[in-house]
Design a protein around this motif. Structure first.
Motif, short mmCIF file in Angstrom:
data_model
loop_
_atom_site.label_atom_id
_atom_site.label_comp_id
_atom_site.label_asym_id
_atom_site.label_seq_id
_atom_site.Cartn_x
_atom_site.Cartn_y
_atom_site.Cartn_z
N UNK A 1 -54.30 9.12 8.50
CA UNK A 1 -55.11 7.91 8.57
C UNK A 1 -54.46 6.70 7.94
N UNK A 2 -53.27 6.87 7.38
CA UNK A 2 -52.59 5.75 6.72
C UNK A 2 -52.25 4.65 7.72
N UNK A 3 -52.52 3.39 7.35
CA UNK A 3 -52.21 2.26 8.20
C UNK A 3 -51.53 1.15 7.39
N UNK A 4 -50.49 0.52 7.93
CA UNK A 4 -49.79 0.89 9.17
C UNK A 4 -48.90 2.11 8.94
N UNK A 5 -48.97 3.02 9.87
CA UNK A 5 -48.29 4.31 9.70
C UNK A 5 -46.77 4.13 9.65
N UNK A 6 -46.23 3.21 10.44
CA UNK A 6 -44.77 3.08 10.48
C UNK A 6 -44.21 2.64 9.12
N UNK A 7 -44.97 1.78 8.40
CA UNK A 7 -44.52 1.36 7.07
C UNK A 7 -44.56 2.53 6.10
N UNK A 8 -45.60 3.34 6.20
CA UNK A 8 -45.69 4.51 5.32
C UNK A 8 -44.57 5.50 5.61
N UNK A 9 -44.25 5.68 6.89
CA UNK A 9 -43.15 6.59 7.27
C UNK A 9 -41.83 6.07 6.73
N UNK A 10 -41.57 4.78 6.91
CA UNK A 10 -40.33 4.20 6.39
C UNK A 10 -40.27 4.32 4.87
N UNK A 11 -41.38 4.05 4.20
CA UNK A 11 -41.41 4.14 2.75
C UNK A 11 -41.18 5.55 2.25
N UNK A 12 -41.75 6.53 2.98
CA UNK A 12 -41.58 7.92 2.56
C UNK A 12 -40.12 8.37 2.74
N UNK A 13 -39.52 8.00 3.86
CA UNK A 13 -38.11 8.36 4.08
C UNK A 13 -37.21 7.67 3.06
N UNK A 14 -37.50 6.41 2.77
CA UNK A 14 -36.72 5.69 1.77
C UNK A 14 -36.81 6.37 0.41
N UNK B 1 -46.76 8.17 18.14
CA UNK B 1 -46.05 7.58 19.25
C UNK B 1 -44.59 7.31 18.91
N UNK B 2 -43.76 7.30 19.95
CA UNK B 2 -42.35 6.98 19.74
C UNK B 2 -42.20 5.56 19.20
N UNK B 3 -43.06 4.65 19.61
CA UNK B 3 -43.01 3.26 19.13
C UNK B 3 -43.17 3.21 17.62
N UNK B 4 -44.04 4.07 17.08
CA UNK B 4 -44.25 4.10 15.63
C UNK B 4 -42.98 4.51 14.90
N UNK B 5 -42.31 5.56 15.37
CA UNK B 5 -41.07 6.01 14.72
C UNK B 5 -39.97 4.96 14.90
N UNK B 6 -39.91 4.34 16.07
CA UNK B 6 -38.91 3.29 16.29
C UNK B 6 -39.09 2.16 15.30
N UNK B 7 -40.33 1.76 15.06
CA UNK B 7 -40.60 0.68 14.09
C UNK B 7 -40.18 1.09 12.68
N UNK B 8 -40.43 2.35 12.33
CA UNK B 8 -40.03 2.83 11.00
C UNK B 8 -38.51 2.85 10.87
N UNK B 9 -37.82 3.36 11.90
CA UNK B 9 -36.36 3.38 11.86
C UNK B 9 -35.79 1.96 11.79
N UNK B 10 -36.37 1.05 12.55
CA UNK B 10 -35.91 -0.34 12.52
C UNK B 10 -36.04 -0.92 11.11
N UNK B 11 -37.14 -0.61 10.47
CA UNK B 11 -37.38 -1.11 9.11
C UNK B 11 -36.33 -0.55 8.15
N UNK B 12 -36.04 0.74 8.28
CA UNK B 12 -35.04 1.36 7.42
C UNK B 12 -33.64 0.78 7.67
N UNK C 1 -34.99 -5.95 -1.60
CA UNK C 1 -35.99 -6.98 -1.77
C UNK C 1 -37.04 -6.57 -2.78
N UNK C 2 -38.00 -7.46 -2.99
CA UNK C 2 -39.02 -7.23 -4.00
C UNK C 2 -39.91 -6.05 -3.67
N UNK C 3 -39.97 -5.65 -2.40
CA UNK C 3 -40.84 -4.54 -2.03
C UNK C 3 -40.21 -3.18 -2.34
#
Length: 477
Positions: free
Chosen positions: A19-32, A59-70, A95-97
């Motif tokens: 239920x985490x939103x936005x999921x792609x940011x959480x995925x990128x943060x977890x991998x980081x 969705x593949x779009x969600x993982x793509x957004x996470x990979x792009x962020x990383x 960055x600060x985040x």
């Protein structure tokens, strides 16, 4: 052969509430986070986007957004048609985040601390130290004065800077703060007068108070040191010890010229005072400065004791420092330290010994990164706080700011509610002085110092009555 993870393997490592939103940011943060703490090693090929999407049930779009962020943050390297590999970014791109920028668990940007992140040379030096570590198992495993390769490297660096030094004149310590504590406890008795600059490094005041010394402050004016003030303070107080920071003074950033160095050593000789010289920032010139000899180069009777550190040049977490003095004093200090701890950690000593081999490359890297952050901080302050005044130093790690009637402590309290921890001027003085000053370091990346200024500006307007913000993007209003 390349190492790789399948979609299901990475999905087992990445545990995220659906239920985490936005999921792609959480995925990128977890991998980081997995990369930063070593559970997801560097240079491991990650699964294709569709394979990870299938394993996670997104969705593949969600993982793509996470990979792009990383990729944007430097935690993934990709080649067209070949895939993506985990990576570590250049610290200047952080960055600060970035959660590792935050100070401890409180989520505040650590603008109270001037310790830098690691230079790019550190991983190779750690690997080199690991290769050579086992052969030391043939001996006791510790040396109270420090291992020979490191003492030789430190002595060689002093010699290259114009101060002939032998390895037996070097005592390796567990950081510069440890070195200062050893000197104060060894050379002073309770009640002895000790001269310090004002402002100065706060922990020297802590050490002096712990010893029961009588602290004698002498002001450092905005233009730098006045030799007559230093001389008068030493003579009138009969200071047994004097502590000075002649190289990009903390916190003012001033650089003492040769004439003042020579005069200070001569005055100490006349007054019978031992000079403890903190050279923690000595290798961190940003702009071109004239060649300046170490203060001990003007010494003729062994009354100047120099203290150095690996933490500002290479990494704040590398707790290795040193003392340069006479061989006899090295033995005396080593005997004194044995009552508390026997020696500094071996692995860290091996790391620093290797780092000295490429010191000029590291100095160039720091000139680039600190210079960019210094300029970004100065520009942001001029834009958002034009009523504040400061001089831009030619090196070091901080700006020393005059607030013009404001209380730095009150500002620090308000800033903490807006996601920034600050160092008010009173930390660097005695008896509540310097309340109208603030030290802001530029040892963090440009994005972080710029974001910190925005939050400080908001704190000035809104005061402390807000919700404490984490070290994530600031929502400006």
């Amino acid at each position: 052969m390349d190492r790789y993870l399948s979609g299901p393997q990475l999905a087992r490592l990445v545990v995220i509430d659906p239920g985490t939103r936005p999921y792609y940011r959480a995925l990128a943060g977890r991998m980081r986070a997995l990369i930063l703490d070593g559970r997801l090693p560097v240079r491991v090929r990650v699964p294709a986007e569709r394979h990870l999407a299938e394993a996670l049930g997104v969705s593949r779009t969600t993982v793509t957004a996470a990979y792009d962020r990383l990729r944007e943050q430097g935690y993934l390297d990709s080649r067209q048609g070949a895939g993506s590999w985990t990576a570590l970014p250049d610290v200047g791109a952080l960055g600060a985040e970035n959660p590792w920028i935050a100070s401890g668990d409180d989520g505040l940007l650590p603008m109270h601390c001037a310790a830098p992140h690691a230079t790019s040379a550190l991983p190779a030096a750690i690997a080199h130290a690991g290769e050579h570590y086992p052969r030391y198992a043939l001996g006791m495993g510790y040396d109270p004065t420090g291992i020979a390769p490191l003492r030789e490297a430190i002595a060689a660096r002093y010699t290259a800077r114009g101060l002939a030094t032998r390895p037996e004149q070097i005592l390796v310590t567990t950081g510069a703060q440890h070195a200062l504590h050893l000197l104060v406890m060894t050379l002073l008795s309770p009640g002895d007068p000790m001269m310090v600059e004002s402002p100065t490094y706060p922990h020297i005041l802590d050490a002096a108070r712990l010893r029961g010394a009588r602290i004698v402050p002498v002001g450092v004016p905005s233009g730098g040191w006045h030799l007559d003030l230093l001389t008068s303070a030493m003579r009138q107080s009969a200071a047994r010890l004097a502590y000075v920071i002649p190289d990009f003074q903390n916190p003012t950033g001033h650089l003492m010229d040769d004439a003042t160095r020579a005069g200070l050593v001569g005055a100490a000789r006349d007054c019978g005072t031992t000079l403890v010289v903190d050279e923690t920032w000595s290798e961190l010139a940003i702009d071109e400065v004239p060649p300046i000899a170490p203060l001990a180069a003007f010494d003729t009777d062994s009354r100047v004791i120099s203290v150095g550190s690996a933490s500002k040049l290479w990494w704040g977490g590398l707790r290795i420092g040193w003392i340069r003095t006479t061989a006899a004093m090295v033995r005396r200090l080593a005997a004194f330290r044995s009552a508390v701890e026997i020696a500094s950690p071996l692995l860290e000593q091996l790391v620093v010994a290797r780092l000295f081999e490429d010191i000029e490359e590291t100095r160039a890297e720091r000139r680039r990164t600190f210079g960019a952050s210094r300029d970004a901080l100065a520009a942001a302050l001029e834009r958002r706080m034009p009523d504040w005044s400061f001089a831009v130093p030619k090196g070091g790690g901080s700006l020393w700011i005059r607030l013009e009637g404001a209380s730095a402590t009150a500002l620090a309290d308000a800033a903490a509610c807006h996601g920034v921890r600050l160092a008010p001027g009173a930390w660097f003085g005695l008896d509540g002085t310097l309340e109208g000053r603030l030290r802001l370091p530029f040892t963090q990346p440009p994005q972080v110092v710029t974001e910190a200024v925005e939050r400080i500006a908001e704190a000035r307007v809104r005061g402390p009555y807000g919700v404490r913000r984490p070290a994530g993007p600031l929502t400006r209003v």
